[in-house]
Design an enzyme around this catalytic site. Structure first.
Site, short mmCIF file in Angstrom:
data_model
loop_
_atom_site.label_atom_id
_atom_site.label_comp_id
_atom_site.label_asym_id
_atom_site.label_seq_id
_atom_site.Cartn_x
_atom_site.Cartn_y
_atom_site.Cartn_z
N CYS A 111 -35.15 -1.31 17.67
CA CYS A 111 -34.80 -2.29 18.70
C CYS A 111 -33.82 -1.68 19.69
O CYS A 111 -34.22 -1.07 20.66
CB CYS A 111 -34.30 -3.60 18.11
SG CYS A 111 -32.99 -3.45 16.87
N SER A 112 -32.53 -1.78 19.42
CA SER A 112 -31.56 -1.28 20.39
C SER A 112 -30.23 -1.07 19.73
O SER A 112 -29.19 -1.30 20.33
CB SER A 112 -31.43 -2.27 21.54
OG SER A 112 -31.17 -3.56 21.00
#
Lengths: 203, 103
Positions: A111-112
């Site tokens: 994701c991040s």
């Protein structure tokens, strides 16, 4: 369309996602599941206080102080704590040092995931599909798009972040910075140089 | 170094703060959040390339709504109704007056 009070006598309607966020917040606050004061502190912290200037201080200290550098590479959190850089999403940081032989670069393919206490909130490109997919597959091409061309002999190592482990790239200290103090060194440390998609500025 | 604005729109910042506050209040662990968010991003990214901007926070919001629905803390029907109550409040409040939720 120009905003005209005759056509729109009511308040300007927020966007659909803004209304949905408001709805969740109203429900959860009413149920006592979230504290608006806690939310306000989090907002202020990430909008105004935390950012790459904190990571830059850590890198500059590592450049200036060999003992700190050794500690940072061995136990990044202990080193960060010496400078008061702690916080959520930075509980387990691993510092990876660039050398003439190896350039490090960080991504989160899931994701991040990102070291918030050191770098703040990630930039949009870090969260994009393009970067997340290509950083692992063709790192040199991605680096070239960031304007970074590495010497042929320098290999690229890509680190994939997780919800548990976050990475900090310690770039190489630029030439011509002998005699510069830590505060001056920190101004050369860019956010991208600590993600590995950039190099520090020249003095 | 000039700091970049971390959030493009206020609702993205509020969503971020809400999610972090919920996790810290023990509603879900961050690894569980990351796994759920990663799955949403993967699903969205299969349909089209995500640019990491507004679409990123759209996926974030969808993930949080799903988690809270499944946990029962903010069921989808309740969230939907509340969203419309806010919309009605905005539409019935004269411009410039504070918007309050009606009964």
């Amino acid at each position: 369309m120009p905003h005209d009070d005759h056509d729109h006598p009511h308040s300007l309607l927020p966007s659909d996602p803004a209304l949905r966020v408001k709805a969740l917040e109203t429900i959860l606050v009413a149920k006592g599941l979230v504290d608006p004061a806690a939310m306000a502190v989090i907002l202020e912290t990430y909008e105004t206080k935390v950012g790459p200037h904190l990571g830059a201080r850590v890198v500059a200290r590592a450049w200036a102080d060999p003992r700190f550098r050794a500690l940072l590479l061995k136990n990044a959190n202990a080193a960060m704590a010496e400078l008061g850089v702690t916080g959520r999403q930075g509980e387990h940081v691993v510092a990876v040092e660039n050398t003439p032989g190896t350039h490090n670069m960080v991504v989160c393919t899931l994701c991040s995931c990102y070291p918030w206490p050191l770098l703040g909130i990630p930039p949009a490109w870090y969260k994009s599909d393009a970067y997340r997919a290509r950083a692992v597959r063709e790192p040199r091409k991605v680096l070239a798009e960031f304007g970074v061309t590495l010497p042929e002999g320098q290999k690229v190592r890509v680190w994939d972040s997780t919800a548990e482990v976050r990475y900090l790239v310690v770039p190489m200290r630029p030439e011509g910075t002998e005699g510069m103090d830590e505060a001056a060194l920190a101004t050369l440390v860019t956010r991208d140089s600590m993600i590995g998609t950039g190099l520090p500025l020249a003095p | 170094m000039t700091p970049e604005r971390p959030f493009a729109e206020p609702w993205q910042a509020e969503l971020f703060a809400l999610t972090v506050a919920l996790s810290e209040a023990g509603q879900f662990s961050w690894p569980d959040w990351a796994a759920a968010f990663g799955a949403t991003l993967k699903r969205h990214g299969a349909a089209r390339e995500l640019d990491g901007g507004a679409d990123y926070y759209a996926a974030w919001l969808e993930t949080l709504e799903g988690l809270l629905d499944r946990a029962g803390s903010a069921p989808a029907a309740e969230a939907h109704e509340m969203r419309h109550r806010w919309e009605a409040a905005y539409l019935s409040t004269p411009h410039g007056k504070p918007v309050r939720l009606g009964e």
